[in-house]
Design an enzyme around this catalytic site. Sequence first.
Site, PDB file in Angstrom:
ATOM      1  N   ASP A 480       0.885  -1.075  -0.119  1.00  0.00           N
ATOM      2  CA  ASP A 480      -0.021   0.073   0.044  1.00  0.00           C
ATOM      3  C   ASP A 480       0.754   1.356   0.059  1.00  0.00           C
ATOM      4  OD1 ASP A 480      -2.352   1.475   0.203  1.00  0.00           O
ATOM      5  OD2 ASP A 480      -3.295   0.176   1.809  1.00  0.00           O
ATOM      6  N   ASP A 550     -10.906   2.352  -2.720  1.00  0.00           N
ATOM      7  CA  ASP A 550     -11.450   2.122  -1.565  1.00  0.00           C
ATOM      8  C   ASP A 550     -13.153   2.159  -1.565  1.00  0.00           C
ATOM      9  OD1 ASP A 550      -9.243   1.471  -0.144  1.00  0.00           O
ATOM     10  OD2 ASP A 550      -8.854   3.405   0.579  1.00  0.00           O
TER      11      ASP A 550
HETATM   12  C1  GLA Z   1      -5.808   2.011   2.233  1.00  0.00           C
HETATM   13  C2  GLA Z   1      -6.114   0.710   1.352  1.00  0.00           C
HETATM   14  C3  GLA Z   1      -7.197  -0.256   2.212  1.00  0.00           C
HETATM   15  C4  GLA Z   1      -6.612  -0.650   3.390  1.00  0.00           C
HETATM   16  C5  GLA Z   1      -6.137   0.736   4.134  1.00  0.00           C
HETATM   17  C6  GLA Z   1      -5.387   0.148   5.558  1.00  0.00           C
HETATM   18  O1  GLA Z   1      -6.782   2.656   2.323  1.00  0.00           O
HETATM   19  O2  GLA Z   1      -6.827   1.100  -0.022  1.00  0.00           O
HETATM   20  O3  GLA Z   1      -7.893  -1.190   1.211  1.00  0.00           O
HETATM   21  O4  GLA Z   1      -5.501  -1.357   2.978  1.00  0.00           O
HETATM   22  O5  GLA Z   1      -5.216   1.342   3.353  1.00  0.00           O
HETATM   23  O6  GLA Z   1      -4.833   1.155   6.219  1.00  0.00           O
END
Ligand code: GLA
Length: 731
Positions: A480, A550
């Site tokens: 990420d 997200d």
């Molecule tokens: C990002 C990702 C999510 C999750 C969060 C965790 O926003 O897109 O899928 O992994 O971080 O903090």
Amino acid sequence: MPIIYDIEHRTFKLDTSDSSYIIKIYEENYVLNLYYGPKIPDTYVPDRECVCPNASFSPANPVIGEHGFSPDTAPMEYGTFGAGDFRISALSVKNENGDNVTDIRYTGHKIYGGKPGIPGLPSTYSVDGDGAETLEIYAEDIVTGLKITLYYTVFENTGVMTRRVKAENCGKDPLVIERIFSLCLNLPGMDYDLLSLYGRHCKERSVERRPLSHGVQGVESRRGASGHCQNPFAAIVEKSADENGGEVYGFNFVYSGNFSALAECDHNHTTRFLMGICPENFGWTLLPDEKFDTPEVVMVFTTGGIGEMSRIFHRFYNNHLIRGKYKDEKRPLLINSWEAAYFDFNADKLVDFAKEAKKLGIELLVMDDGWFGHRNNDKSSLGDWYVNKEKLPGGIEALADRVNAEGLKFGIWYEPEMISPDSELFREHPDWHVHVKGREPMLGRNQYVLDFSRRDVRENIWEQMDKVLSTGRIDYLKWDFNRNIAGAGSAHLPPDRQKEFLHRFILGTYEIMERLVTKYPDILFESCSGGGGRFDPGMLYYSPQIWASDNTDPIERLGIQFGTSVCYPASSVGAHVSACPRTGYKTKGNVALWGTFGYELDPCKLSDNDKDEIKRQIKLYHETYDLIRRGDLYRLVSPFENPYRAVWQIVSESRDCAMVSVVTMRHEEYPHLIVRLKGLKEDSLYRERESGRVYSGALLMNAGINLTYTANSDGDSAVMFFDREKSGRRE
Ligand code: GLA
């Protein structure tokens, strides 16, 4: 022979299955771009050498012709700054005298089979039977000793070309590259639209189309990542082109950092298009004998419209960009803990998830953010990649063993390029985050960015990750990147090299990613950046899938997935069914099916009805796995054009099966909707699976099917299949 050198006319002709690209070595060794468009047999296009006679205010090289030669009115193959071409330049290099005048002329070339990689950078690659050939054109500025290599690879059988550039300092003094685009292209006329993909967090990659006009226009990222706001994709589209036909030039930059995709329409009404690293806050010092390689641009030309451009990109990325075990092997069906538990989990809870997930048919459990340091919210512990013993007392190995014992594989989340101010790593190394002298660094999601341009920093993170991965318990890794970079600079670079930082940062990230995929070829990698903030072909080279957003609301996802599909294949689009309440599980499943497919919910909280629906959709997922990943996509009704219904179709490579998906975003009072299918065999018969009704391919593609009453209530959806009758042709 996809690349021909015509000695008589001093031209190069580069052919794909559908396009030709012609370059001319002109008088005084200027390099001109004569043609890029539908395939033609000729190797020379004399009428394209100069757009019009010299304009009086554009200086000319007096050695050529009666009136001299003006680079400003010629289709310069790689326009440089300060040598008489006033359009946006592809190259600007400061020399020892402090001026930026750069004038490159042809000195030689080389043509060979295959395609070389790019040191330290992701790139597309050649496979057997693709007919790939590469042309290198060498050009030099004799005053400074700067040598430029223009690289072109044609993948003859795919409709794709790639371009990139190498700069080499063959002089005696240092040079500073201030801009170096990977692609410069001149098109006659300016009657085009620019197609691009804009967005933001939770609404990535909306399609935008606008007419080109005089002056400079385009899209860029200056965020230190390719970003949510603009994707490193652009297309120059003939005015009359649409999904189903018309001339389209598509460009995608194989890079995950700052980029520019710029079009300029000039006073002669011609169009120049550039793509490359964003010049703002970029600079690179080249000492004598040093080289700089740009990332590459993937170029598609088609007369088949925007839809065909997308299909060419999809096939190409599935075969020539995505690598490793999971390029071809079936990927495990996963459930992710994020939306199910956020930071609130422990080993027992995850094992309960695994137990329930197994009953549904899920194959892998991903433990998302919150397993390390003392991270119970987003305020701490990034950089401390050791297990949180309160949550997971037995450590990763014990948890992975328990999950495996339930019959599931095990995956894990990392955010390697980040550091929390509240972390052991920060306390030990308070200077390892990205910052500049004399200024307080800015926080983003309570975190700083680690200086990945530094080897020692990368080495520390590598060692921490390696310790966990080398337990052999990790089957999947989500990488990420949850903020963008402000205050860009490195304590390790001297003042005159600070502008190298953002590119060095990306090179550092790529280096660790390459190391990971090399040492751990069996791990399935998924990249992510606050959803789809780094959805680009650079990342796809290291991870065959990228979390698209997200936002897991299936209605919102329609726009995100339609937009993403403009350039990227379904095999790469991270899409999960979540507990989002807007629609039932059927529609959530039907939308996520058009992506990697997976779950992001607490399986212990599902009703029996929902469990039955999920088992049904998992069966459908297995049945349609190859069709969706290898098939041809047709966007039949786009949510960007129709606020009520979205319809898409996927046709198998053999054209034996077509899947049509329809989602009703909003019920309409008079919802008349007849949709013509695409890509079928006209003279074959197709049976609709549910009704058993048989239609000719010609009928389905011309008269269409009536979806007026299909799933026509808010949030409802349907999937239909059309199977080609084995008897084949209509009598
Ligand atoms: C990002 C990702 C999510 C999750 C969060 C965790 O926003 O897109 O899928 O992994 O971080 O903090």
